[in-house]
Design a protein around this motif. Structure first.
Motif, mmCIF file in Angstrom:
data_model
loop_
_atom_site.group_PDB
_atom_site.id
_atom_site.type_symbol
_atom_site.label_atom_id
_atom_site.label_comp_id
_atom_site.label_asym_id
_atom_site.label_seq_id
_atom_site.Cartn_x
_atom_site.Cartn_y
_atom_site.Cartn_z
ATOM 1 N N THR A 380 75.890 24.202 18.304
ATOM 2 C CA THR A 380 77.505 24.846 18.976
ATOM 3 C C THR A 380 77.518 26.334 18.460
ATOM 4 N N THR A 381 77.798 27.016 18.994
ATOM 5 C CA THR A 381 78.111 28.367 19.033
ATOM 6 C C THR A 381 79.710 28.546 20.040
ATOM 7 N N PRO A 382 79.334 30.015 18.292
ATOM 8 C CA PRO A 382 79.262 30.273 17.173
ATOM 9 C C PRO A 382 79.321 28.653 16.340
ATOM 10 N N ALA A 383 78.747 28.933 14.955
ATOM 11 C CA ALA A 383 78.285 27.642 14.725
ATOM 12 C C ALA A 383 79.455 27.399 13.422
ATOM 13 N N THR A 384 79.966 28.007 14.177
ATOM 14 C CA THR A 384 82.037 28.450 12.672
ATOM 15 C C THR A 384 83.170 28.315 13.687
ATOM 16 N N VAL A 385 83.808 27.232 13.727
ATOM 17 C CA VAL A 385 84.966 27.207 13.974
ATOM 18 C C VAL A 385 86.329 26.719 12.930
ATOM 19 N N ALA A 386 87.373 27.361 12.867
ATOM 20 C CA ALA A 386 88.625 27.053 12.400
ATOM 21 C C ALA A 386 89.133 25.868 13.205
ATOM 22 N N PRO A 387 89.926 24.395 11.556
ATOM 23 C CA PRO A 387 90.205 23.343 12.983
ATOM 24 C C PRO A 387 91.512 23.445 13.477
ATOM 25 N N GLY A 388 91.139 23.818 14.464
ATOM 26 C CA GLY A 388 91.706 23.714 16.277
ATOM 27 C C GLY A 388 91.398 24.750 17.017
ATOM 28 N N GLY A 389 90.120 25.082 16.737
ATOM 29 C CA GLY A 389 89.282 26.758 17.285
ATOM 30 C C GLY A 389 88.448 25.940 18.262
ATOM 31 N N SER A 390 87.838 26.555 19.383
ATOM 32 C CA SER A 390 87.285 25.986 20.100
ATOM 33 C C SER A 390 85.375 26.903 19.470
ATOM 34 N N THR A 391 84.715 25.879 20.463
ATOM 35 C CA THR A 391 83.121 26.323 20.378
ATOM 36 C C THR A 391 82.344 25.626 21.559
ATOM 37 N N SER A 392 81.069 26.375 21.780
ATOM 38 C CA SER A 392 80.579 26.463 22.511
ATOM 39 C C SER A 392 79.521 25.262 22.543
ATOM 40 N N LEU A 393 79.587 24.147 22.914
ATOM 41 C CA LEU A 393 78.538 22.658 22.787
ATOM 42 C C LEU A 393 77.354 23.048 23.588
ATOM 43 N N THR A 394 76.367 22.543 23.041
ATOM 44 C CA THR A 394 75.238 22.821 23.481
ATOM 45 C C THR A 394 74.589 21.666 23.723
ATOM 46 N N VAL A 395 74.181 20.056 24.538
ATOM 47 C CA VAL A 395 73.860 18.986 24.879
ATOM 48 C C VAL A 395 72.378 19.496 25.088
ATOM 49 N N LYS A 396 71.061 18.879 24.341
ATOM 50 C CA LYS A 396 69.607 18.897 25.030
ATOM 51 C C LYS A 396 69.064 17.988 25.190
ATOM 52 N N ASP A 433 57.471 15.187 29.425
ATOM 53 C CA ASP A 433 58.071 16.516 28.892
ATOM 54 C C ASP A 433 58.847 17.514 29.531
ATOM 55 N N ASP A 434 60.059 17.904 30.169
ATOM 56 C CA ASP A 434 60.796 18.706 30.628
ATOM 57 C C ASP A 434 61.983 18.004 29.879
ATOM 58 N N THR A 435 62.312 19.180 29.648
ATOM 59 C CA THR A 435 64.133 19.006 29.328
ATOM 60 C C THR A 435 65.160 20.130 29.768
ATOM 61 N N SER A 436 66.391 19.370 29.569
ATOM 62 C CA SER A 436 67.417 20.447 30.146
ATOM 63 C C SER A 436 69.119 20.090 28.835
ATOM 64 N N SER A 437 69.229 20.801 29.467
ATOM 65 C CA SER A 437 70.567 21.257 28.693
ATOM 66 C C SER A 437 71.648 21.278 29.311
ATOM 67 N N ALA A 438 72.707 20.150 28.717
ATOM 68 C CA ALA A 438 74.134 20.258 29.455
ATOM 69 C C ALA A 438 74.977 21.268 28.128
ATOM 70 N N VAL A 439 76.094 22.526 28.918
ATOM 71 C CA VAL A 439 76.804 22.808 28.558
ATOM 72 C C VAL A 439 77.963 22.369 28.585
ATOM 73 N N ALA A 440 79.125 22.720 27.311
ATOM 74 C CA ALA A 440 80.667 22.135 27.649
ATOM 75 C C ALA A 440 81.673 23.350 26.218
ATOM 76 N N THR A 441 82.836 23.725 26.727
ATOM 77 C CA THR A 441 83.561 24.134 25.221
ATOM 78 C C THR A 441 84.645 23.333 24.653
ATOM 79 N N VAL A 442 84.248 23.294 23.797
ATOM 80 C CA VAL A 442 84.904 21.909 23.064
ATOM 81 C C VAL A 442 86.581 22.717 21.774
ATOM 82 N N ARG A 443 87.106 22.155 21.728
ATOM 83 C CA ARG A 443 88.476 22.474 20.966
ATOM 84 C C ARG A 443 88.831 20.942 19.322
#
Length: 543
Positions: A380-396, A433-443
Motif C-alpha cells: 500500500t502507498t502510503p504505508a500508513t492510513v488512519a481508520p477510515g482513511g484511504s490508501t493505494s493498493l498494488t497487487v503484483k 517469469d513475467d510480472t504485472s500489477s493491478a492498482v486500486a484505491t481503497v478506504r
C-alpha cells in the motif's frame, strides 16, 4: 353129366359179364378223370399282385385311397370280376367296383376309397376286400393301412430371467410345451452343439410322456457363449420324442427372444479429476461406473492400466462393491503424471472386472496442463492510513510456472473496506517469469482491527489448454495504534489450481526504509553544504 355142363356154361357166362362190367367201370372212371383234369386246367385264379396307399401319410380325419392290382394266375378268363370293400377295421361292405373280365396272366387295377375317422388314434388298421368272378368264384384280401397321429408341438416362452444377457452369462428361460397332436413319450430337450447358447449344468431335460392335448412346463437354465455377439436371439432347442407307432423323431423349435448386450453397453464409465491434472503432479481421479442393467452387479472392481505418461499409484485394483441396477458407484483412483509429459489430452485405460470373472476394457480421458504457478504480493502507498482513511493498493502477480497464462483478471472485494477504484483489472497474458500489477484505491474501515479490514483478491486466468483457473488471496490492512496501515497478505494462495506460493511485501519497519534513506541523504547534503559555505566565507576574510 349134362347138368354139370350146363352149370359150367353158366359160370363161364358170369365170368365174361363180370369182365365186361369191370372194363365199363374202368372206362367210366377214366372218362371222369379226364373230365376232372380238363375242368381243373381251365379254372381262373384271381390273386392280389400289388397295392399302394395315397396319401403316403394317413392321419385321423382325412380320406385316402388304395390302388389295388389284381392278377389272374389261372388258365381261363376270370369273368365279371367285381370287388366289394369295407371301411377300416371290418366295417360293412360297400361296392362293388366292377373290373370286367380278367384274362389269364393279366392284371387289372381297382381304386378303393377309404376314410379315417377323427377318433382314430395312431396304429395299423385293416381295409377288407372281397372279390367275386366267374359266377361262383371268390377271394378275400386285407390291405393294412397305417394311420399316424404325429404330435403337434407348440412352445411358448413365458419369461427370460434377464432382460440383458452378457457373454458368458447364466440365465433362465421358462417355457410351456403344448401337444395338440398325438401322444408321445421319451421326450428330451437339448441344445444344438453349434448353438451359442447351451444348457447349464445338464445336457438335456427329459419328460416321460406327453398325452394329446396336454402341456408341460420347463425352467431351462442356460449359459451364453463367451464369444456371442451382441443382438437379439431366438435360441434353438431340439425336441426328440417317440410316437405311438414307435417312431423316433426330432423337431427344432425356438425360445426367447434373448437380448445379448456388450459389457461396455451394460456399464458406462466416466471420470472427473478431483485435483488439477498437471505435469509432474499426483492426480486424484473420481471414477464413476453406471449399471444400465436391470440387476444388481456385485463385486465390481476397476484396474487402472499404465500408459506412456500416466501411472497408477497404490493399489492395482479399486473395489466398487455392488452397483445397484440402474444405479452407479464412484471411487477415487490415484494416478501419477510423468514430469516429462506435455500438456494435452490423455487417455487412461481401465479394466472393469465383474464378480462373475467377466471383464471389459474401457478408457477415460483427462486434460493435463503444464504447471501454472502464480506468485501474488501486495503493498500500500502510503504505508500508513488512519481508520477510515484511504490508501493505494498494488497487487503484483508473477508467473513462476512452466507455461504462459492468459486472460489474467484481478478482482478485489471486501465486506468492510471500500474499493474506491480499480475493483477489477484486466492484465492479459503473463509469459513465464513475467510480472504485472493491478492498482486500486481503497478506504479502510473505521475499525483499527486487521480482521475488520480484509480484502479478497480473486485472480482468474486460462492455461495453455484454455482451461480456466481461479486463485483467491486474502489481504489484511494491518492497523497500527497510531492509525497506520499496510496491506498484509494472509496465507498461501489457493484455488482450483492447487496451492500457489506467495511472496511477502515490504511491511513494518521495512516500509519506513525509503524515508530513513531520504532523511540521511538530506543530513549528508546539509553537512556538505554547510562545509562548502564555511569554506567560502573563510576565503573572503583573507581577501
Amino acid at each position: 353129366m349134362r347138368a354139370k355142363q350146363i352149370t359150367k356154361q353158366i359160370i363161364e357166362v358170369k365170368r365174361a359179364d363180370q369182365g365186361r362190367l369191370r372194363s365199363l367201370v374202368a372206362y367210366s372212371i377214366a372218362l371222369c378223370l379226364v373230365f376232372l383234369i380238363g375242368a381243373a386246367a381251365a379254372s381262373p385264379v384271381v390273386a392280389l399282385s400289388d397295392y399302394s396307399i395315397s396319401p403316403s401319410t394317413v392321419k385321423p380325419g382325412t380320406s385316402g385311397s388304395v390302388s389295388v392290382t389284381f392278377i389272374n394266375n389261372g388258365n381261363s378268363v376270370a369273368s365279371a370280376l367285381s370287388v366289394y370293400y369295407g371301411q377300416l377295421e371290418g366295417t360293412a361292405a360297400s361296392g362293388p367296383k366292377n373290373a370286367g373280365d380278367l384274362a389269364e396272366g393279366t392284371k387289372t387295377t381297382v381304386i378303393i376309397p377309404f376314410t379315417v375317422a377323427d377318433s382314430y388314434d395312431a396304429g395299423v388298421y385293416s381295409l377288407p376286400l372281397q372279390v367275386f368272378y366267374s359266377g361262383s368264384s371268390s377271394a378275400n384280401f386285407v390291405i393294412p393301412v397305417t394311420v399316424s397321429k404325429p404330435p403337434i408341438l407348440q412352445v411358448l416362452t413365458n419369461n427370460v430371467s434377464k432382460k440383458a444377457v452378457k457373454s458368458g452369462d447364466e440365465f433362465e428361460v421358462a417355457i410351456t410345451l403344448n401337444n395338440i397332436g398325438g401322444e408321445i413319450k421319451d421326450i428330451s430337450l437339448s441344445a444344438p452343439q453349434n448353438s451359442s447358447f447351451q444348457f447349464s449344468g445338464v445336457s438335456k431335460y427329459v419328460l416321460s410322456s406327453l398325452l394329446s392335448d396336454s402341456s408341460a412346463d420347463f425352467a431351462l437354465r442356460m449359459i451364453s457363449g463367451a464369444s456371442v455377439s451382441t443382438g437379439t436371439y431366438s435360441v434353438p432347442v431340439t425336441i426328440t420324442y417317440t410316437d405311438k407307432l414307435g417312431t423316433t423323431s426330432s423337431e427344432n423349435v425356438s425360445i426367447g427372444p434373448v437380448n445379448v448386450v456388450d459389457l461396455g453397453t451394460l456399464f458406462s464409465v466416466s471420470a472427473e479429476p478431483i485435483s488439477d491434472a498437471e505435469v509432474g503432479s499426483t492426480l486424484r481421479l473420481n471414477v464413476t461406473i453406471s449399471n444400465n442393467g436391470h440387476e444388481d452387479e456385485p463385486d465390481v472392481s476397476v484396474e487402472p492400466q499404465s500408459s506412456a505418461y500416466i501411472i497408477p499409484i497404490g493399489s492395482t485394483s479399486v473395489s466398487f462393491d455392488t452397483i445397484p441396477a440402474r444405479g452407479q458407484a464412484s471411487r477415487t483412483v490415484l494416478l501419477g503424471i510423468d514430469p516429462l509429459a506435455s500438456s494435452g489430452y490423455y487417455s487412461i485405460p481401465l479394466k472393469v472386472r465383474l464378480g462373475t470373472g467377466q471383464s471389459f476394457n474401457t478408457s477415460v480421458g483427462v486434460l493435463v496442463s503444464a504447471a501454472s504457478q502464480l506468485s501474488v504480493t501486495s503493498e500500500t502507498t502510503p504505508a500508513t492510513v488512519a481508520p477510515g482513511g484511504s490508501t493505494s493498493l498494488t497487487v503484483k502477480m508473477s508467473n513462476v510456472g512452466d507455461s504462459a497464462i492468459r486472460s489474467v483478471i484481478v478482482a478485489l472485494s471486501s465486506d468492510t473496506v471500500t474499493i474506491s477504484s480499480g475493483a477489477e483489472t484486466f492484465l492479459g497474458t503473463l509469459n513465464v517469469d513475467d510480472t504485472s500489477s493491478a492498482v486500486a484505491t481503497v478506504r479502510a474501515s473505521s475499525s483499527s482491527k486487521p480482521e475488520d479490514n480484509a480484502i479478497t483478491a480473486t485472480i482468474t486466468f486460462k492455461d495453455s489448454n484454455n482451461q480456466e483457473h481461479k486463485v483467491e488471496k486474502t489481504l489484511h490492512l494491518a492497523m497500527s495504534s497510531a492509525g497506520a496501515a499496510s496491506a498484509t497478505p494472509s496465507g498461501a494462495v489457493s484455488g482450483t489450481n492447487g496451492s500457489y506460493p506467495s511472496r511477502s511485501s515490504s511491511q513494518g519497519l521495512m516500509g519506513l526504509l525509503p524515508y530513513a534513506i531520504g532523511a540521511i541523504a538530506v543530513i549528508v547534503a546539509a553537512f556538505f553544504g554547510y562545509k562548502w559555505w564555511k569554506g567560502k566565507k573563510g576565503v573572503k576574510r583573507k581577501d
